[in-house]
Design a protein around this motif. Structure first.
Motif, PDB file in Angstrom:
ATOM      1  N   SER A 156       0.805  -1.230   0.000  1.00 42.81           N
ATOM      2  CA  SER A 156       0.000   0.000   0.000  1.00 42.81           C
ATOM      3  C   SER A 156       0.833   1.272   0.000  1.00 42.81           C
ATOM      4  O   SER A 156       0.320   2.350   0.284  1.00 42.81           O
ATOM      5  CB  SER A 156      -0.936   0.005   1.213  1.00 42.81           C
ATOM      6  OG  SER A 156      -0.197   0.126   2.420  1.00 42.81           O
ATOM      7  N   GLY A 157       2.135   1.149  -0.298  1.00 45.70           N
ATOM      8  CA  GLY A 157       2.956   2.342  -0.452  1.00 45.70           C
ATOM      9  C   GLY A 157       2.647   3.037  -1.767  1.00 45.70           C
ATOM     10  O   GLY A 157       1.681   2.698  -2.458  1.00 45.70           O
ATOM     11  N   ALA A 158       3.492   4.000  -2.138  1.00 48.39           N
ATOM     12  CA  ALA A 158       3.238   4.775  -3.362  1.00 48.39           C
ATOM     13  C   ALA A 158       3.163   3.891  -4.602  1.00 48.39           C
ATOM     14  O   ALA A 158       2.374   4.147  -5.515  1.00 48.39           O
ATOM     15  CB  ALA A 158       4.325   5.835  -3.533  1.00 48.39           C
ATOM     16  N   GLY A 159       3.967   2.832  -4.645  1.00 52.27           N
ATOM     17  CA  GLY A 159       3.970   1.946  -5.810  1.00 52.27           C
ATOM     18  C   GLY A 159       2.675   1.191  -6.003  1.00 52.27           C
ATOM     19  O   GLY A 159       2.321   0.803  -7.123  1.00 52.27           O
ATOM     20  N   GLY A 160       1.933   0.968  -4.918  1.00 50.70           N
ATOM     21  CA  GLY A 160       0.677   0.232  -5.010  1.00 50.70           C
ATOM     22  C   GLY A 160      -0.558   1.088  -4.899  1.00 50.70           C
ATOM     23  O   GLY A 160      -1.539   0.912  -5.629  1.00 50.70           O
ATOM     24  N   SER A 161      -0.532   2.077  -3.993  1.00 55.47           N
ATOM     25  CA  SER A 161      -1.743   2.840  -3.686  1.00 55.47           C
ATOM     26  C   SER A 161      -2.222   3.679  -4.859  1.00 55.47           C
ATOM     27  O   SER A 161      -3.435   3.785  -5.104  1.00 55.47           O
ATOM     28  CB  SER A 161      -1.498   3.744  -2.475  1.00 55.47           C
ATOM     29  OG  SER A 161      -0.464   4.679  -2.732  1.00 55.47           O
ATOM     30  N   VAL A 162      -1.310   4.277  -5.605  1.00 61.37           N
ATOM     31  CA  VAL A 162      -1.702   5.130  -6.727  1.00 61.37           C
ATOM     32  C   VAL A 162      -2.492   4.321  -7.755  1.00 61.37           C
ATOM     33  O   VAL A 162      -3.571   4.722  -8.198  1.00 61.37           O
ATOM     34  CB  VAL A 162      -0.462   5.777  -7.385  1.00 61.37           C
ATOM     35  CG1 VAL A 162      -0.850   6.541  -8.643  1.00 61.37           C
ATOM     36  CG2 VAL A 162       0.224   6.710  -6.395  1.00 61.37           C
ATOM     37  N   ALA A 163      -1.956   3.158  -8.119  1.00 63.51           N
ATOM     38  CA  ALA A 163      -2.643   2.301  -9.091  1.00 63.51           C
ATOM     39  C   ALA A 163      -3.969   1.781  -8.547  1.00 63.51           C
ATOM     40  O   ALA A 163      -4.953   1.675  -9.286  1.00 63.51           O
ATOM     41  CB  ALA A 163      -1.740   1.127  -9.479  1.00 63.51           C
ATOM     42  N   ALA A 164      -4.005   1.461  -7.255  1.00 59.62           N
ATOM     43  CA  ALA A 164      -5.243   0.956  -6.647  1.00 59.62           C
ATOM     44  C   ALA A 164      -6.363   1.986  -6.772  1.00 59.62           C
ATOM     45  O   ALA A 164      -7.498   1.653  -7.135  1.00 59.62           O
ATOM     46  CB  ALA A 164      -5.003   0.607  -5.184  1.00 59.62           C
ATOM     47  N   HIS A 165      -6.043   3.245  -6.472  1.00 58.09           N
ATOM     48  CA  HIS A 165      -7.046   4.309  -6.570  1.00 58.09           C
ATOM     49  C   HIS A 165      -7.488   4.524  -8.023  1.00 58.09           C
ATOM     50  O   HIS A 165      -8.684   4.666  -8.303  1.00 58.09           O
ATOM     51  CB  HIS A 165      -6.482   5.610  -6.000  1.00 58.09           C
ATOM     52  CG  HIS A 165      -6.328   5.608  -4.519  1.00 58.09           C
ATOM     53  ND1 HIS A 165      -7.372   5.360  -3.658  1.00 58.09           N
ATOM     54  CD2 HIS A 165      -5.242   5.823  -3.726  1.00 58.09           C
ATOM     55  CE1 HIS A 165      -6.930   5.429  -2.399  1.00 58.09           C
ATOM     56  NE2 HIS A 165      -5.644   5.709  -2.425  1.00 58.09           N
ATOM     57  N   ILE A 166      -6.540   4.541  -8.949  1.00 54.86           N
ATOM     58  CA  ILE A 166      -6.874   4.749 -10.368  1.00 54.86           C
ATOM     59  C   ILE A 166      -7.760   3.616 -10.876  1.00 54.86           C
ATOM     60  O   ILE A 166      -8.780   3.850 -11.541  1.00 54.86           O
ATOM     61  CB  ILE A 166      -5.584   4.843 -11.214  1.00 54.86           C
ATOM     62  CG1 ILE A 166      -4.816   6.125 -10.873  1.00 54.86           C
ATOM     63  CG2 ILE A 166      -5.915   4.817 -12.714  1.00 54.86           C
ATOM     64  CD1 ILE A 166      -3.432   6.212 -11.509  1.00 54.86           C
ATOM     65  N   ALA A 167      -7.388   2.380 -10.550  1.00 56.14           N
ATOM     66  CA  ALA A 167      -8.148   1.216 -11.021  1.00 56.14           C
ATOM     67  C   ALA A 167      -9.559   1.187 -10.431  1.00 56.14           C
ATOM     68  O   ALA A 167     -10.539   0.889 -11.126  1.00 56.14           O
ATOM     69  CB  ALA A 167      -7.402  -0.071 -10.670  1.00 56.14           C
ATOM     70  N   SER A 168      -9.667   1.530  -9.148  1.00 58.25           N
ATOM     71  CA  SER A 168     -10.976   1.527  -8.512  1.00 58.25           C
ATOM     72  C   SER A 168     -11.891   2.585  -9.128  1.00 58.25           C
ATOM     73  O   SER A 168     -13.076   2.330  -9.373  1.00 58.25           O
ATOM     74  CB  SER A 168     -10.821   1.781  -7.007  1.00 58.25           C
ATOM     75  OG  SER A 168     -12.074   1.801  -6.371  1.00 58.25           O
TER      76      SER A 168
END
Length: 455
Positions: free
Chosen positions: A10-22
């Protein structure tokens, strides 16, 4: 599948994509083994910079007499400084991370993920499947196998940010960015600091002018002892002290200190069953192409676990690319690492971008260079700053800017003009002919580029 996308980390490498995908309407889960939000806002960038800000203000107050400010009796309360750091961390909102994810419809799964096949992970005893994965497991500290180090005890940056008082004496193993930032932080608050590094210079990958400036300042301004080209053979506990046995060539020495801070670098977290998913990796990184896809096309990777730079802004950049390519496979975009800014928050700040002189020489690229002291700009006069410089490297054939290094107050801001120049292949003449406001630190960019364009 249980989800369209599972993000591991859930750091920057994961959280940004998670928000965009959602937001794009697909079902997303995010798995976190440690702190929601990752290292940067919790135990890395944010807390260290908050502590360094306090140190900078304290140091400025102590030296205010030259401006007519009476600050000779200024003091500090370190628990209050820690409380300020805690407030800065809280204001990032990471403590609300799980709530924010849930509000967006992203399921948060606590625990360590492990692949059992290309589309399935386990987290504890639970199993989850997904059409796509994004691996953003980050990096972990490398603790050198020095005899006696573990039994004697040591600090990492995670413990160092939470001390309630500075140690009286501190040996820092590692002269990279983390080591240098903590060296200055604690030295300002009265710690006797020793830096030990196997490299022949501080910040070994940066320009030699950067290393020389910091080493000189550390020794002259803070009375630090800097041992370069030196290894720690062993550590022992002697009474209440920790004793380090040092070796440099045939010379040996011993240090006796209250605490040891290990700052010897980081490596990718790859122990998550990648073999079971068909994901290729090396010892220190997961292999991903320019589209952030691994050897298993439905699995992407971003951030520290990929590299080549372990920066939050790099993780954010890669995460955006991974999200785009996962959502839009017919219009993929590729990562471009030509102009990645590198910032070290010492005093003076140090920032770099593009190629170094050593890299250009090794690649046999013809270049010209200029090194201009920061004292040439008016802002240095009004701020009474005499230390610092700007170095610009450009092609001898085309005048295009290839790299730069800046050492001055707010260098992290100054570097972005040069980052834009490297990214868009601007010439020194183009930058020099752009109006720069007076008196600013950025004026040094114009001066350096003007000198270089005439070569």
């Amino acid at each position: 599948y249980d989800y369209d996308l599972i993000v591991i980390g859930s750091g920057a490498g994961g959280s940004v994509a998670a928000h965009i995908a959602s937001k794009a309407g697909i079902s997303v889960a995010i798995v976190e083994a440690d702190l929601i939000g990752g290292e940067c806002p919790n135990v890395g960038c944010v807390p260290t910079k908050a502590l360094l800000q306090a140190a900078e203000i304290y140091e400025a107050a102590k030296h205010g007499a030259r401006f007519g400010i009476r600050g000779t009796t200024v003091g500090y309360n370190y628990p209050s400084i820690k409380a300020w750091k805690d407030l800065a961390v809280k204001r990032t909102g990471t403590y609300l991370g799980e709530e924010i994810y849930t509000r967006e419809g992203i399921n948060v799964i606590k625990g360590r993920a492990h692949f059992v096949d290309p589309h399935t992970i386990t987290v504890g005893i639970a199993r989850f499947s997904a059409k796509h994965f994004l691996i953003a497991t980050g990096s972990e500290l490398v603790i050198p196998p020095i005899p006696g180090l573990k039994s004697s005890g040591y600090l990492t940056y995670r413990e160092a940010i939470n001390l309630t008082r500075p140690p009286k004496s501190l040996a820092i193993i590692g002269g990279g960015a983390i080591g240098c930032e903590f060296a200055q932080l604690f030295a300002i608050f009265g710690t006797k600091v020793y830096i030990v590094d196997v490299a022949e210079k501080l910040l070994a990958k940066e320009e030699p002018e950067v290393s020389e400036l910091l080493e000189t300042r550390f020794k002259d301004e803070y009375s630090m002892s800097v041992y370069l080209g030196t290894t720690v053979d062993k550590v022992a506990t002697v009474g209440a002290k920790k004793q380090l046995s040092l070796r440099s060539g045939k010379k040996t020495a011993t240090l006796s200190v209250d605490e040891i801070l290990v700052a010897t670098g980081k490596r990718a977290v790859v122990d998550i069953g990648l073999e079971n998913a068909g994901v290729a990796y090396e010892k220190n990184r997961i292999l991903a192409d320019a589209y952030m896809q691994t050897s298993a096309p439905h699995i992407f990777a971003a951030g520290d676990c990929v590299g080549p730079y372990l920066f939050t802004h790099m993780s954010t950049y890669q995460s955006k690319i991974a999200a785009h390519n996962l959502l839009h496979p017919r219009s993929k975009i590729a990562a471009d690492y030509k102009a990645v800014p590198r910032c070290i928050f010492t005093n003076p700040e140090v920032a770099s971008v593009g190629k170094t002189e050593a890299e250009l020489t090794e690649a046999k690229i013809s270049f010209k260079k200029v090194v201009v002291p920061i004292s040439v700009v008016g802002r240095a006069n009004t701020s009474d700053i005499g230390e610092g410089f700007i170095k610009v490297l450009a092609s001898s054939k085309t005048d295009v800017i290839l790299g730069a290094a800046v050492a001055c107050p707010h260098a992290g801001e100054v570097i972005h003009e040069l980052t834009l120049a490297v990214q868009n292949e601007l010439t020194t003449a183009q930058v020099a002919n752009t109006i720069h406001a007076f008196p600013t630190w950025s004026e040094s960019v114009r001066v350096a580029c003007a000198k270089l364009s005439k070569q």
